[in-house]
Design an enzyme around this catalytic site. Structure first.
Site, mmCIF file in Angstrom:
data_model
loop_
_atom_site.group_PDB
_atom_site.id
_atom_site.type_symbol
_atom_site.label_atom_id
_atom_site.label_comp_id
_atom_site.label_asym_id
_atom_site.label_seq_id
_atom_site.Cartn_x
_atom_site.Cartn_y
_atom_site.Cartn_z
ATOM 1 C CG ASN A 24 -2.293 -0.618 1.076
ATOM 2 O OD1 ASN A 24 -2.988 -0.453 -0.065
ATOM 3 N ND2 ASN A 24 -2.231 -1.799 1.656
ATOM 4 C CG HIS A 29 -8.587 -4.127 9.913
ATOM 5 N ND1 HIS A 29 -7.487 -4.652 10.500
ATOM 6 C CD2 HIS A 29 -9.321 -5.069 9.830
ATOM 7 C CE1 HIS A 29 -7.855 -5.823 11.011
ATOM 8 N NE2 HIS A 29 -9.112 -6.090 10.642
#
Length: 311
Positions: free
Chosen positions: A110, A205
């Site tokens: 990410n 998450h």
């Protein structure tokens, strides 16, 4: 301990750029270009607009209205109390590019997506520092290869160069970091950092919180738990970070199906693809000051195409 011992991976190609001192060590950062743009007036709703890190300072005048905590009030709404009801305010995107700190513990996929989006110009921000608890992880290696300084946090028994919480806060403030982005960082964020960067720390998450969150729920463990539960849907969640694991206000989610014969690895790959897109979209909104707040404290994202719409 001198702070120069915790900064790694300075690229020699960046040497002509301005240098910023950390302790006695100097390292170079990429220059940030100045941009100027504006959002159309918001006529239907009244929100508090987040702009940069939430430091305990007073802002005398911002965007045409007075504020003590970077609040911009727009025209009245039944859902949000407005001390200046009926007074329309035109909001503007801050001219300078936002400065981002990314925290990782592993490969940092990410982190790489956000950095690549910054390089191609799709977001008005720059990753200026990487923080990790594992100095040899893939994310740290990528940072060093791209001239991004690496800071070790927290201190570890077998590492002599880590920072304590107050040293980390001081360093990030010295670098004028606006937002902190957790991207697979597995340590609990200390209260000192949360208080210094209120409403400015975000985490991604790999499940639809509040399901399958909390201490011990990370990585492949989450996907195995989702499949074992019989849940038909999963997906990434981006939320504000508070003093506990995965309990901060939810900012954005994206849904993916859980197929009947999925393995944890197959589900993880499907969720990760959405993570990369969702995190970049959210960071774009952060850098353009498009986060707004309902009266009940729920954060929303204002549409870039239609500022009167939120999601």
């Amino acid at each position: 301990m001198e702070l120069q011992h915790i900064v790694y991976g300075v690229s020699p190609k960046l040497s002509p750029a301005p240098s910023i001192p950390i302790g006695k060590q100097l390292f170079s950062l990429k220059p940030h270009s100045l941009l100027s743009s504006s959002h159309p007036s918001i006529q239907s709703q009244n929100f508090e607009v987040l702009s940069g890190a939430y430091y305990p300072i007073n802002i005398a005048k911002r965007g045409g209205c007075y504020s003590s905590r970077r609040r911009v009030w727009c025209s009245s709404s039944r859902d949000i109390a407005d001390p200046n009801e009926g007074h329309e305010v035109r909001t503007q995107v801050t001219g300078r590019r936002k400065k981002l700190a990314v925290f990782v513990s592993g490969g940092g996929s990410n982190f790489k997506s956000i950095h690549e989006a910054s390089k191609r110009g799709s977001l008005h921000g720059d990753v200026i520092v990487l923080v990790t608890n594992k100095s040899e992880c893939g994310g740290a290696e990528y940072a060093r290869n791209n001239g991004i300084p690496v800071i070790l946090f927290p201190k570890a028994k077998d590492e002599s160069d880590g920072l304590c919480p107050n040293e980390l806060v001081d360093t990030l403030r010295r670098l004028e970091v606006d937002f902190i982005l957790l991207a697979g960082y597995l340590k609990l964020i200390p209260v000192e950092l949360i208080r210094a960067y209120e409403r400015s720390i975000f985490n991604i998450h790999p499940s639809l919180l509040p399901a399958f969150g909390g201490k011990g729920h990370y990585g492949m463990k989450v996907h195995k738990a989702v499949i074992a539960s019989g849940a038909r849907f999963s997906g990434p969640t981006i939320h504000y970070v508070d003093e506990h694991y995965d309990t901060g206000r939810i900012l954005a989610q994206r849904v993916v199906p859980v197929l009947a014969n999925d393995t944890a690895e197959e589900l993880a790959a499907r969720v990760l693809r959405e993570e990369h897109q969702l995190y970049v979209e959210v960071v774009e909104a952060l850098c353009e000051d498009r986060i707004v707040w309902r009266k009940d404290g729920v954060p929303l994202i204002r549409s870039k195409e239609n500022p009167n719409e939120t999601y």
